[in-house]
Design a protein around this motif. Structure first.
Motif, PDB file in Angstrom:
ATOM      1  N   ASN A  58      20.853  56.813  32.638  1.00  0.00           N
ATOM      2  CA  ASN A  58      19.689  57.428  33.271  1.00  0.00           C
ATOM      3  C   ASN A  58      18.855  56.386  34.009  1.00  0.00           C
ATOM      4  O   ASN A  58      17.633  56.365  33.913  1.00  0.00           O
ATOM      5  CB  ASN A  58      18.839  58.164  32.216  1.00  0.00           C
ATOM      6  CG  ASN A  58      18.042  59.297  32.825  1.00  0.00           C
ATOM      7  OD1 ASN A  58      18.370  59.790  33.909  1.00  0.00           O
ATOM      8  ND2 ASN A  58      16.982  59.704  32.150  1.00  0.00           N
ATOM      9  N   ASN A  59      19.535  55.501  34.717  1.00  0.00           N
ATOM     10  CA  ASN A  59      18.866  54.431  35.442  1.00  0.00           C
ATOM     11  C   ASN A  59      19.616  54.227  36.762  1.00  0.00           C
ATOM     12  O   ASN A  59      20.816  53.947  36.768  1.00  0.00           O
ATOM     13  CB  ASN A  59      18.913  53.158  34.577  1.00  0.00           C
ATOM     14  CG  ASN A  59      18.228  51.984  35.240  1.00  0.00           C
ATOM     15  OD1 ASN A  59      17.832  52.049  36.396  1.00  0.00           O
ATOM     16  ND2 ASN A  59      18.085  50.910  34.494  1.00  0.00           N
ATOM     17  N   THR A  60      18.905  54.375  37.872  1.00  0.00           N
ATOM     18  CA  THR A  60      19.572  54.309  39.183  1.00  0.00           C
ATOM     19  C   THR A  60      20.256  52.948  39.417  1.00  0.00           C
ATOM     20  O   THR A  60      21.269  52.884  40.095  1.00  0.00           O
ATOM     21  CB  THR A  60      18.573  54.567  40.332  1.00  0.00           C
ATOM     22  OG1 THR A  60      17.402  53.815  40.078  1.00  0.00           O
ATOM     23  CG2 THR A  60      18.228  56.025  40.452  1.00  0.00           C
TER      24      THR A  60
ATOM     25  N   GLY B  58      21.132  62.256  34.875  1.00  0.00           N
ATOM     26  CA  GLY B  58      19.886  62.701  34.240  1.00  0.00           C
ATOM     27  C   GLY B  58      18.784  62.802  35.268  1.00  0.00           C
ATOM     28  O   GLY B  58      19.017  62.541  36.458  1.00  0.00           O
TER      29      GLY B  58
ATOM     30  N   ALA C 169      16.381  60.890  35.962  1.00  0.00           N
ATOM     31  CA  ALA C 169      16.066  59.643  36.672  1.00  0.00           C
ATOM     32  C   ALA C 169      17.074  59.339  37.767  1.00  0.00           C
ATOM     33  O   ALA C 169      16.753  58.658  38.735  1.00  0.00           O
ATOM     34  CB  ALA C 169      16.017  58.487  35.680  1.00  0.00           C
TER      35      ALA C 169
END
Lengths: 305, 560
Positions: free
Chosen positions: A160-162, A247, A249
């Motif tokens: 959940n982190n670009t 997700g 994000a």
């Protein structure tokens, strides 16, 4: 005359055709018969009307998709993720197959082969749950290790982190499929005439030269055919994996057509709209396959048809 | 001759195979009523004759997470069969309820009876099914079933729900309705709120009742973060929730009263278009950015969420009281003083401090008989029995004389079963008796308190709930009876094109909360606002305003 010649040929190779029969039946039942459902994309699907009795709606649902404010982003994300998987993921099984082909210790080779196949049989749900456990910044073993050996100061939020999204998506896809996808290359390599290696050795070729001049040309045809087929999935980035790993994000770069289709069709009950988007994906995939096939035929003389 | 015989045998074999295959396909998905049965004795006569032909009905209980115990035929199911002659086979949903509704009608894999949520996409799916002739019209039969008729009488159904679903089909009647409180004392307040671990509040020196405003809540969470608490070597997260982010977003009532707001000129606007919504989003973005809200909360599964809670790794939980009490019971038992207490009460946007809490307490369940049902009378007989007082007591308390008995006219749990159920933290024992499974959704109006209260609830739980109620409801509650603009907009002509955009609001809020900057968050929100405007929002809200002119509309509502 022509018909009887055809029958004679069919009869002569009857055993080979018999082997093909289950595949033909499978494709007919599961790929061709459901094609009549395509019409739903052009109808206002109702529960009572079903596939054939619902009123016609023309291109209404195609227009709805292209009017949707995220349609461009969905197409872009799908192509980008698929392209990354194709470019990186396509080469990896070839590399693994070559490495395994060079291993002379049979027991070791078989163990590695078996271990590399295993992830293919594990469902994405299990894989993603494992990843969540391993990669969590709150007591996950990967972060604990990175912090303890001083590689990072603070734990990293991998999921959940670009910043980590593409690496996670492509990496997990390769890990899961590399072993299985290498089987066909291993089979192709097994079919290479050993005399070619002998001749190369006599000509003074080392291991790398043998790979370059014998192994790679030996699997070239199969690699081209698989590449052409793989381009057909450029409009399909992988439903299960993206549904589970994308997700809020990462939604801006991780929302793809496959998940959008499922969401619209099953969650929102917009079956005609979902069918229209799915059909759009399929048409683009067909165009891609035809284009790449033509290019491959011109460049390498290898093509599907 | 031999060749002929062989050919004949091959033909017979092929025919047999074809017949088997066709027989396998002939059940058109209903898989339901066995024969016509004759379980259709007159309504009100709940006594079984013992001579009736057995009928089996398949019920889809469309509530995610619901499920049976370890036995198929529970004592309660047995008693129902004796009373009605009907055997019930439950099918429970695992996953999205909306997806289930859409799937069963699209694939025509229909149960005899469907029962599920009386809201959202699930209700929309059922209303669509009714409009498209997928359900049995009960209008001519209901007069013989007084308990069912009573539950859907206009005066017993919230007006908006009546207009939208129960009474929306003219002379036809498709939907039955359950679990709306029969009297005021049956109204269930789930006590949604923020709850903090008592020992952590003490450690950081904050009285949970001193936290009143959004700034207080932020500072409280910050203090917890700054205390750098750990549990088994892992950091304690200041704020968290259950699976998929439930229900961390309930802080919205500190920013706006309900989903639709008065613009100041007497007309309504969806809150998504307001400044208050932006403030609410940016507040949560700040919580995420500063590590005050668990960033995994929106993507975590139920087991992972509960594992964190069981390990004491969440300081403040946002959800309803029963969920928090059940999830934290184990940890609190092994760590005395770590039970969760309510925070606040927190400020409510647009509400006077002494105003009772506005709650939308209504039935949560609709039930329909699908067109696949071959024995509608038996289905109605079963539902009528379950909705009777006798059925209600049987389903909620168990078999009289076995699981409970009457003492001074009041139902009292038998000690043997009370202790057995209380000791079983998995809940399986209760389910094996038949309590807490699908039948509970079918017992008509909620009469739990009218008929004797929850005899299985333990005293500690009741006391803890009373304590939370004292904190969170100092002015009591007010049950909402006004019109909900959300139900009216769903009837606007633009709804078909607008709905897909409005369905995105929740997802877009989460995306905005995780945006890299405030500007990026607002950009995400504005993009959806534009899409809503493009897909008919202005016309739809005008329709709402025209239809609700002069009517009392919900402008304040807390989660329930």
């Amino acid at each position: 005359m022509g018909a009887s010649l055809l029958w004679r040929r069919l009869w002569r190779h009857k055993l080979l055709y018999l082997f093909m029969l289950p595949g033909i039946v499978w494709f007919f039942l599961f790929s061709y018969v459901p094609l009549y459902g395509i019409q739903v994309a052009f109808r206002d699907f109702t529960f009572s009307g079903g596939f054939t009795g619902s009123p016609w709606a023309g291109l209404k649902y195609f227009r709805q998709f292209f009017d949707y404010y995220q349609s461009e982003a969905l197409i872009r994300n799908t192509i980008l993720i698929s392209a990354l998987k194709l470019v990186i993921g396509f080469a990896m099984p070839i590399l693994l197959a070559i490495l395994l082909n060079e291993v002379r210790h049979v027991k070791f080779k078989k163990t590695v082969q078996t271990l590399s196949y295993l992830p293919y049989f594990v469902s994405w749900v299990v894989v993603v749950t494992l990843m969540q456990r391993l990669l969590t910044p709150y007591g996950g073993p990967v972060n604990d290790l990175l912090v303890s050996i001083g590689l990072v100061k603070d734990p990293i939020r991998f999921l959940n982190n670009t910043s980590w999204f593409y690496q996670i998506i492509v990496g997990s896809d390769i890990w899961k499929n590399i072993g299985w996808n290498s089987i066909i290359y291993m089979a192709a390599m097994a079919g290479i005439d050993q005399q070619l290696y002998e001749a190369a050795k006599i000509d003074g070729a080392g291991r790398f030269r043998q790979i370059w001049h014998v192994t790679l040309p030996g699997i070239r045809n199969i690699a081209v055919i698989l590449f052409i087929l793989a381009t057909g999935s450029l409009m399909s980035a992988g439903y299960e994996q993206l549904l589970l790993l994308n997700g809020p994000a990462t939604a801006a770069i991780g929302s793809v057509l496959d998940v959008h289709v499922i969401g619209a069709g099953i969650s929102q009950g917009r079956l005609s709209y979902a069918a229209a988007v799915g059909l759009f994906q399929s048409i683009i995939a067909l165009v891609l396959i035809l284009t790449v096939n033509r290019i491959a035929r011109k460049v390498s003389d290898v093509s599907l048809f | 001759m031999k060749k002929k015989q062989s050919k004949f045998s091959r033909l017979v074999l092929a025919a047999a195979l074809m017949t088997t295959a066709l027989a396998g396909c002939s059940d058109n998905g209903g898989g339901n009523s066995e024969g016509s049965g004759n379980a259709n004795a007159p309504a009100g006569d709940n006594g079984g004759t013992g001579t009736e032909k057995a009928v089996t009905l398949k019920i889809l209980h469309n509530w995610n997470g619901s499920g049976p115990g370890d036995v198929d035929m529970t004592p309660i199911a047995e008693a129902i069969r004796e009373k009605t002659g009907i055997t019930v086979q439950f099918d429970y949903t695992k996953g999205s309820e909306t997806e289930k509704v859409n799937t069963i009608f699209a694939t025509q894999d229909l149960p005899d009876i469907y029962t599920g949520p009386a809201w959202g996409g699930e209700l929309d799916g059922i209303v669509k099914a009714a409009k498209e002739d997928q359900l049995v019209d009960l209008s001519e039969k209901l007069a013989s079933y007084p308990n069912l008729s009573k539950a859907i009488a206009k005066e017993n159904v919230p007006p908006a729900l009546y207009d939208k679903a129960i009474g929306a089909f003219g002379d036809q009647q498709y939907l039955l309705y359950q679990n709306q409180p029969a009297t005021d004392k049956d109204a269930m307040d789930w006590l949604y709120g923020f709850y903090v671990r008592k020992d952590i509040a003490q450690k950081v020196g904050v009285d949970p009742q001193s936290v009143k405003t959004k700034d207080d809540l932020y500072n409280f969470l910050k203090k917890i973060k700054d205390a750098k608490l750990t549990e088994n070597g892992m950091p304690v997260m200041p704020l968290g929730g259950f699976s998929n982010g439930w229900a961390v977003g309930i802080g919205n009532t500190m920013f706006y009263g309900s989903d639709y707001q008065d613009k100041g000129d007497g007309t309504l606007e969806h809150t998504f278009f307001t400044k208050a919504y932006e403030d609410y989003t940016l507040y949560y973005r700040k919580l995420i950015e500063e590590g005050l809200l668990d960033p995994e909360t929106f993507t975590q599964t139920d087991p992972i969420a509960k594992e964190k809670i069981n390990q004491g790794r969440i300081a403040v939980l946002a959800a309803h009281f029963p969920a928090i009490y059940d999830a934290t019971k184990e940890y609190a038992k092994s760590h005395p003083g770590s039970d969760f207490v309510a925070v606040g009460p927190l400020e409510r946007a647009g509400a006077e401090p002494n105003r009772p809490v506005d709650l939308g307490i209504q039935g949560n369940n609709v039930t329909v008989i699908t067109k696949a049902c071959k024995n509608v009378d038996a289905a109605l007989k079963l539902l009528e029995f379950l909705a009777s007082d006798e059925g209600f007591l049987l389903v909620h308390y168990g078999v009289e004389g076995v699981h409970w008995e009457r003492v001074d006219g009041k139902p009292v749990a038998k000690k043997e079963f009370f202790d057995k159920f209380a000791a079983d933290t998995t809940g399986k024992e209760k389910k094996n008796a038949g309590i807490g499974i699908g039948f509970e959704s079918l017992t008509g109006q909620d009469r739990t308190n009218t008929l004797g209260g929850d005899i299985w609830a333990d005293q500690e739980r009741i006391a803890a709930m009373d304590n939370a109620r004292k904190i969170l409801r100092p002015n009591g509650i007010k049950v909402i009876s006004a019109y909900n603009a959300g139900d009216v907009i769903a009837k606007s002509p633009q709804w078909e094109t607008l709905k897909p955009s409005m369905d995105r609001i929740g997802d877009v809020w989460k995306e905005a909360v995780f945006a890299k900057s405030d500007d990026a968050a607002l950009k995400v929100i504005n993009a959806l606002r534009d899409q809503m405007n493009k897909t008919g929002y202005p016309e739809a809200i005008q329709y709402v305003n025209e239809n609700l002119k002069g009517k009392e509309v919900v402008k304040l509502q807390m989660a329930n």
